[in-house]
Motif scaffolding. Structure first.
Motif, PDB file in Angstrom:
ATOM      1  N   PHE A  49      51.270   6.567 145.629  1.00  0.00           N
ATOM      2  CA  PHE A  49      49.978   6.029 146.039  1.00  0.00           C
ATOM      3  C   PHE A  49      50.081   4.520 146.231  1.00  0.00           C
ATOM      4  N   TYR A  50      50.807   3.865 145.368  1.00  0.00           N
ATOM      5  CA  TYR A  50      50.936   2.411 145.437  1.00  0.00           C
ATOM      6  C   TYR A  50      51.900   1.988 146.537  1.00  0.00           C
ATOM      7  N   GLU A  51      52.961   2.767 146.737  1.00  0.00           N
ATOM      8  CA  GLU A  51      53.921   2.449 147.792  1.00  0.00           C
ATOM      9  C   GLU A  51      53.287   2.546 149.168  1.00  0.00           C
ATOM     10  N   ARG A  52      52.376   3.494 149.341  1.00  0.00           N
ATOM     11  CA  ARG A  52      51.709   3.683 150.635  1.00  0.00           C
ATOM     12  C   ARG A  52      50.387   2.944 150.727  1.00  0.00           C
ATOM     13  N   LYS A  53      50.127   2.074 149.775  1.00  0.00           N
ATOM     14  CA  LYS A  53      48.915   1.253 149.756  1.00  0.00           C
ATOM     15  C   LYS A  53      47.649   2.106 149.791  1.00  0.00           C
ATOM     16  N   LYS A  54      47.650   3.217 149.068  1.00  0.00           N
ATOM     17  CA  LYS A  54      46.485   4.091 148.990  1.00  0.00           C
ATOM     18  C   LYS A  54      45.978   4.217 147.555  1.00  0.00           C
ATOM     19  N   GLN A  55      46.192   3.194 146.759  1.00  0.00           N
ATOM     20  CA  GLN A  55      45.696   3.252 145.398  1.00  0.00           C
ATOM     21  C   GLN A  55      44.169   3.301 145.425  1.00  0.00           C
ATOM     22  N   PRO A  56      43.565   3.922 144.411  1.00  0.00           N
ATOM     23  CA  PRO A  56      42.108   4.070 144.407  1.00  0.00           C
ATOM     24  C   PRO A  56      41.373   2.731 144.354  1.00  0.00           C
ATOM     25  N   LEU A  57      40.308   2.657 145.120  1.00  0.00           N
ATOM     26  CA  LEU A  57      39.426   1.504 145.108  1.00  0.00           C
ATOM     27  C   LEU A  57      38.474   1.678 143.932  1.00  0.00           C
ATOM     28  N   SER A  58      38.485   0.747 143.018  1.00  0.00           N
ATOM     29  CA  SER A  58      37.686   0.844 141.801  1.00  0.00           C
ATOM     30  C   SER A  58      36.261   0.380 142.057  1.00  0.00           C
ATOM     31  N   GLN A  71      32.226  -2.832 150.167  1.00  0.00           N
ATOM     32  CA  GLN A  71      32.684  -3.869 151.090  1.00  0.00           C
ATOM     33  C   GLN A  71      33.722  -4.788 150.457  1.00  0.00           C
ATOM     34  N   GLY A  72      33.696  -4.944 149.126  1.00  0.00           N
ATOM     35  CA  GLY A  72      34.731  -5.712 148.443  1.00  0.00           C
ATOM     36  C   GLY A  72      36.026  -4.930 148.491  1.00  0.00           C
ATOM     37  N   ARG A  73      37.121  -5.559 148.338  1.00  0.00           N
ATOM     38  CA  ARG A  73      38.410  -4.889 148.410  1.00  0.00           C
ATOM     39  C   ARG A  73      39.169  -5.103 147.110  1.00  0.00           C
ATOM     40  N   THR A  74      39.895  -4.079 146.673  1.00  0.00           N
ATOM     41  CA  THR A  74      40.797  -4.200 145.541  1.00  0.00           C
ATOM     42  C   THR A  74      42.167  -3.778 146.029  1.00  0.00           C
ATOM     43  N   THR A  75      43.135  -4.630 145.884  1.00  0.00           N
ATOM     44  CA  THR A  75      44.464  -4.344 146.383  1.00  0.00           C
ATOM     45  C   THR A  75      45.495  -4.722 145.341  1.00  0.00           C
ATOM     46  N   CYS A  76      46.441  -3.845 145.148  1.00  0.00           N
ATOM     47  CA  CYS A  76      47.507  -4.120 144.199  1.00  0.00           C
ATOM     48  C   CYS A  76      48.557  -4.995 144.896  1.00  0.00           C
ATOM     49  N   ILE A  77      48.849  -6.136 144.315  1.00  0.00           N
ATOM     50  CA  ILE A  77      49.831  -7.026 144.940  1.00  0.00           C
ATOM     51  C   ILE A  77      51.148  -7.030 144.178  1.00  0.00           C
ATOM     52  N   SER A  78      51.156  -6.464 142.998  1.00  0.00           N
ATOM     53  CA  SER A  78      52.380  -6.337 142.230  1.00  0.00           C
ATOM     54  C   SER A  78      52.197  -5.190 141.260  1.00  0.00           C
ATOM     55  N   LYS A  79      53.208  -4.858 140.547  1.00  0.00           N
ATOM     56  CA  LYS A  79      53.094  -3.786 139.572  1.00  0.00           C
ATOM     57  C   LYS A  79      52.490  -4.281 138.260  1.00  0.00           C
ATOM     58  N   LYS A  80      52.063  -5.517 138.252  1.00  0.00           N
ATOM     59  CA  LYS A  80      51.520  -6.106 137.029  1.00  0.00           C
ATOM     60  C   LYS A  80      49.996  -6.098 137.000  1.00  0.00           C
ATOM     61  N   GLY A  81      49.336  -5.659 138.071  1.00  0.00           N
ATOM     62  CA  GLY A  81      47.882  -5.620 138.045  1.00  0.00           C
ATOM     63  C   GLY A  81      47.279  -5.674 139.427  1.00  0.00           C
ATOM     64  N   CYS A  82      45.970  -5.803 139.466  1.00  0.00           N
ATOM     65  CA  CYS A  82      45.224  -5.820 140.718  1.00  0.00           C
ATOM     66  C   CYS A  82      44.422  -7.110 140.823  1.00  0.00           C
TER      67      CYS A  82
END
Length: 119
Positions: A49-58, A71-82
């Motif tokens: 999910f994270y590799e394909r940038k489809k992690q859940p939007l919280s 409308q806000g975006r949450t994106t994982c930029i590293s394996k250390k958090g969002c």
């Protein structure tokens, strides 16, 4: 557009095998999660999910303004958090409007962080 609600318990049991997770990933374009269980999901959905940038939007699914929250975006930029990102201005705005929007956004974020800290 198909929409499906998957309870957390079902996600843990029925989507435990690797192939089930891959099918789930391929069947939907976007994933939303309640912010109350978001921190638990990374263990159950897997790295694909994270590799394909489809992690859940919280999101706060109990919010009365859910459309605005999406409308806000949450994106994982590293394996250390969002991190969260919100657009507060555009290039056609005047400098004083941009400054006012930034000030408003910062005060809103501080208020929300204080509420979460008090929980």
């Amino acid at each position: 557009m198909d929409a499906k609600v998957i309870p957390y318990k079902t996600l843990r049991t029925e989507y435990k095998p690797f192939e089930a997770k891959r099918r789930l990933l391929g069947n939907f374009d976007m994933f939303l999660s309640d912010d109350r269980i978001r921190r638990l999901l990374s263990w159950h959905i897997g790295k694909h999910f994270y590799e394909r940038k489809k992690q859940p939007l919280s999101l706060n699914l109990q919010s009365k303004k859910l459309a605005l929250d999406i409308q806000g975006r949450t994106t994982c930029i590293s394996k250390k958090g969002c991190y969260c990102m919100a657009y507060v201005a555009h290039s056609g705005m005047a400098a004083d409007e941009i400054a006012e929007n930034i000030d408003s956004a910062v005060s809103t974020i501080v208020t929300k962080l204080r509420v979460r800290k008090d929980r």
